[in-house]
Design a protein around this motif. Structure first.
Motif, PDB file in Angstrom:
ATOM      1  N   MET A   1      54.240  49.824  33.403  1.00 49.67           N
ATOM      2  CA  MET A   1      52.632  49.561  33.558  1.00 49.67           C
ATOM      3  C   MET A   1      51.938  50.165  34.505  1.00 49.67           C
ATOM      4  O   MET A   1      52.731  50.351  35.344  1.00 49.67           O
ATOM      5  N   LYS A   2      50.727  51.355  34.545  1.00 53.95           N
ATOM      6  CA  LYS A   2      50.197  51.539  35.267  1.00 53.95           C
ATOM      7  C   LYS A   2      48.567  50.774  35.092  1.00 53.95           C
ATOM      8  O   LYS A   2      48.272  51.018  35.000  1.00 53.95           O
ATOM      9  N   LYS A   3      48.447  50.438  36.430  1.00 54.39           N
ATOM     10  CA  LYS A   3      46.908  49.585  36.415  1.00 54.39           C
ATOM     11  C   LYS A   3      46.649  49.573  37.557  1.00 54.39           C
ATOM     12  O   LYS A   3      47.087  49.715  38.793  1.00 54.39           O
ATOM     13  N   PHE A   4      45.519  49.711  38.000  1.00 55.27           N
ATOM     14  CA  PHE A   4      44.437  49.538  39.126  1.00 55.27           C
ATOM     15  C   PHE A   4      44.607  48.102  39.652  1.00 55.27           C
ATOM     16  O   PHE A   4      43.017  47.424  39.742  1.00 55.27           O
ATOM     17  N   ILE A   5      45.610  47.318  39.745  1.00 53.22           N
ATOM     18  CA  ILE A   5      45.777  45.867  40.454  1.00 53.22           C
ATOM     19  C   ILE A   5      46.558  45.629  41.383  1.00 53.22           C
ATOM     20  O   ILE A   5      47.402  46.708  41.628  1.00 53.22           O
ATOM     21  N   ASN A   6      45.845  44.086  42.202  1.00 49.11           N
ATOM     22  CA  ASN A   6      46.879  44.243  42.878  1.00 49.11           C
ATOM     23  C   ASN A   6      48.016  43.378  42.822  1.00 49.11           C
ATOM     24  O   ASN A   6      48.944  43.377  42.073  1.00 49.11           O
ATOM     25  N   ASP A   7      48.043  41.612  42.852  1.00 49.00           N
ATOM     26  CA  ASP A   7      48.727  41.373  42.070  1.00 49.00           C
ATOM     27  C   ASP A   7      48.200  40.616  40.452  1.00 49.00           C
ATOM     28  O   ASP A   7      47.223  40.244  40.409  1.00 49.00           O
ATOM     29  N   PRO A   8      49.272  40.992  39.494  1.00 52.13           N
ATOM     30  CA  PRO A   8      48.502  40.619  38.158  1.00 52.13           C
ATOM     31  C   PRO A   8      47.691  39.371  38.430  1.00 52.13           C
ATOM     32  O   PRO A   8      46.487  39.203  37.672  1.00 52.13           O
ATOM     33  N   GLY A   9      48.419  38.516  39.164  1.00 51.91           N
ATOM     34  CA  GLY A   9      47.578  37.218  38.975  1.00 51.91           C
ATOM     35  C   GLY A   9      46.317  36.691  39.538  1.00 51.91           C
ATOM     36  O   GLY A   9      45.843  35.972  39.762  1.00 51.91           O
ATOM     37  N   ASP A  10      45.951  37.779  40.070  1.00 55.50           N
ATOM     38  CA  ASP A  10      44.715  37.906  41.050  1.00 55.50           C
ATOM     39  C   ASP A  10      43.763  38.781  40.339  1.00 55.50           C
ATOM     40  O   ASP A  10      43.002  39.101  41.030  1.00 55.50           O
ATOM     41  N   VAL A  11      43.612  39.583  38.710  1.00 57.00           N
ATOM     42  CA  VAL A  11      43.319  39.924  38.631  1.00 57.00           C
ATOM     43  C   VAL A  11      41.291  39.613  38.918  1.00 57.00           C
ATOM     44  O   VAL A  11      40.478  40.220  38.472  1.00 57.00           O
ATOM     45  N   VAL A  12      41.724  38.536  38.232  1.00 59.37           N
ATOM     46  CA  VAL A  12      40.327  38.085  37.710  1.00 59.37           C
ATOM     47  C   VAL A  12      39.307  37.703  39.086  1.00 59.37           C
ATOM     48  O   VAL A  12      38.162  38.089  38.843  1.00 59.37           O
ATOM     49  N   ALA A  13      39.418  37.271  39.739  1.00 57.97           N
ATOM     50  CA  ALA A  13      39.594  36.479  40.916  1.00 57.97           C
ATOM     51  C   ALA A  13      39.227  37.843  41.764  1.00 57.97           C
ATOM     52  O   ALA A  13      37.881  38.491  42.398  1.00 57.97           O
ATOM     53  N   ASP A  14      40.043  38.923  42.160  1.00 56.75           N
ATOM     54  CA  ASP A  14      39.671  40.886  42.583  1.00 56.75           C
ATOM     55  C   ASP A  14      38.133  40.754  41.566  1.00 56.75           C
ATOM     56  O   ASP A  14      37.651  41.811  42.456  1.00 56.75           O
ATOM     57  N   ALA A  15      38.704  41.255  40.655  1.00 54.36           N
ATOM     58  CA  ALA A  15      37.123  41.848  40.131  1.00 54.36           C
ATOM     59  C   ALA A  15      35.890  41.345  40.010  1.00 54.36           C
ATOM     60  O   ALA A  15      35.015  42.061  39.954  1.00 54.36           O
ATOM     61  N   LEU A  16      35.713  39.865  39.877  1.00 53.49           N
ATOM     62  CA  LEU A  16      35.302  38.895  41.156  1.00 53.49           C
ATOM     63  C   LEU A  16      34.291  39.157  42.017  1.00 53.49           C
ATOM     64  O   LEU A  16      32.588  39.556  41.969  1.00 53.49           O
ATOM     65  N   LEU A  17      35.023  39.798  42.621  1.00 49.80           N
ATOM     66  CA  LEU A  17      34.608  40.448  44.131  1.00 49.80           C
ATOM     67  C   LEU A  17      33.955  41.962  43.859  1.00 49.80           C
ATOM     68  O   LEU A  17      33.301  41.860  44.395  1.00 49.80           O
ATOM     69  N   GLY A  18      35.086  42.323  43.365  1.00 50.66           N
ATOM     70  CA  GLY A  18      33.590  43.669  43.127  1.00 50.66           C
ATOM     71  C   GLY A  18      32.541  43.976  41.989  1.00 50.66           C
ATOM     72  O   GLY A  18      31.556  44.320  42.610  1.00 50.66           O
ATOM     73  N   VAL A  19      32.637  42.857  41.141  1.00 45.64           N
ATOM     74  CA  VAL A  19      31.485  42.204  40.569  1.00 45.64           C
ATOM     75  C   VAL A  19      30.393  41.950  41.839  1.00 45.64           C
ATOM     76  O   VAL A  19      29.169  42.209  41.514  1.00 45.64           O
ATOM     77  N   ALA A  20      30.300  40.991  42.411  1.00 42.17           N
ATOM     78  CA  ALA A  20      29.525  40.668  43.822  1.00 42.17           C
ATOM     79  C   ALA A  20      29.394  41.941  44.082  1.00 42.17           C
ATOM     80  O   ALA A  20      27.846  42.081  45.010  1.00 42.17           O
ATOM     81  N   ALA A  21      30.404  42.904  44.825  1.00 43.61           N
ATOM     82  CA  ALA A  21      29.931  44.046  45.731  1.00 43.61           C
ATOM     83  C   ALA A  21      28.687  45.049  44.843  1.00 43.61           C
ATOM     84  O   ALA A  21      28.190  45.567  45.687  1.00 43.61           O
ATOM     85  N   ALA A  22      29.719  44.642  43.469  1.00 37.98           N
ATOM     86  CA  ALA A  22      28.587  46.227  43.017  1.00 37.98           C
ATOM     87  C   ALA A  22      27.383  45.830  42.894  1.00 37.98           C
ATOM     88  O   ALA A  22      25.702  46.192  42.228  1.00 37.98           O
TER      89      ALA A  22
END
Length: 333
Positions: free
Chosen positions: A1-22
């Protein structure tokens, strides 16, 4: 699996940080995983919220803003949000005119939104109406549902109902418009590949290099059947003809047509598919009044496409053309 993620368990939380910044015009409640309009609640305006499992972006968070949703609740990948964030979102968008829940027909979503609506009524007295989308003609009763799945019509409904709410219509009127959209729209999808859920790290299902899945669900649920790979023209026929037969659509109808990508299909191919859809509709004497092509309700990295057709009357077209300003849809502003 090749994905732009950090921890698989944090993908939603990390994405929401990106939404807030963008998108600083939005508010993000990171504790409850809710995306909100920056100006919510709007006094006297019906609030509209939706939500579901993550992995279908831009649905739903990408449709929060003027002319569409007031809030979206993000569950974990392919997992419904629990009642607490839905209840919180309902309270946060209530401007005194009531709140509409837009719910895709998946068992977890329906159950959790129903529970949140009951809690909202009991705790705050807010008036909540719910509309469940069930537009997928591919199968009746699927792995995740009782009845048909809610898919592409959800996007069109959120736009049209959102415009109705923006006009200041009552909760009953907004809910009535939303139900009519669901009744007049149908969808069908196909998958060329599986998707890979980050926590699993492997494809959800096996699909041979020379096969495609006709009628696939947005979580990778089985469709009508597995078939040998065919041309775009042939696959478009397999999707559009069942849609036209189901409502049924008739000669002289005008439609809003959505050709949607499931996450891993190039826009080049989606426009090829749109051409084929237009060709088939023209042969039936059906005209495309408005169109939408791109990734709007996806399944992570799945290669595939879905077609949604909505019978378009004058009211639907007026509400469709009304201004909208969200991360994923914007016109007229």
């Amino acid at each position: 699996m090749k994905k732009f993620i950090n921890d698989p368990g944090d993908v939603v939380a990390d994405a929401l940080l990106g939404v807030a910044a963008a998108h600083p015009q939005l508010r993000v409640d990171h504790d409850h995983k809710i995306i909100l309009r920056g100006d919510s609640p709007r006094p006297g305006k019906v609030g509209i919220i939706s939500g579901g499992g993550s992995g279908h972006e831009p649905l739903h968070g990408g449709f929060v803003g003027v002319g569409m949703l007031d809030a979206a609740c993000a569950g974990e990948v392919f997992t419904s949000p629990v009642p607490e964030p839905i209840l919180t979102a309902t309270k946060l968008v209530d401007g005194g005119a009531g709140v509409l829940h837009v719910v895709k027909n998946y068992t977890g979503d329906v159950m959790n939104f129903e529970m949140a609506a009951e809690l909202a009524a009991a705790e705050t007295g807010v008036d909540v109406a719910s509309v469940v989308t069930d537009d997928d003609v591919a199968v009746q009763d699927s792995t995740w549902t009782a009845g048909r799945r809610g898919v592409g019509v959800t996007v069109l409904l959120e736009k049209i109902a959102g415009a109705a709410a923006e006009e200041g219509r009552s909760l009953t009127e907004v809910a009535d418009v939303a139900r009519r959209v669901n009744e007049q729209g149908r969808s069908m999808g196909v998958a060329l590949t599986s998707c890979t859920v980050p926590a699993a790290g492997r494809p959800t299902f096996d699909l041979g290099p020379d096969d495609f899945e006709l009628g696939v669900g947005i979580h990778g649920e089985p469709g009508r059947e597995r078939r040998p790979m065919a041309s775009a023209a042939e696959i478009a026929e397999m999707m559009v003809e069942p849609i036209l037969a189901d409502l049924p659509f008739r000669t002289g109808d005008a439609v809003i047509a959505l050709v949607n990508g499931l996450g891993g299909t190039p826009l080049l191919e989606l426009y090829i598919m749109f051409h084929e859809v237009d060709r088939i509709l023209s042969a039936h004497g059906i005209s495309i009044a408005r169109s939408l092509v791109g990734n709007f309700i996806t399944s992570l990295d799945m290669a595939g496409s879905s077609v949604t057709l909505l019978k378009a009357d004058a009211e639907f077209l007026k509400l469709w053309d009304a201004p909208v300003n969200t991360p994923a849809l914007r016109w007229g502003v």
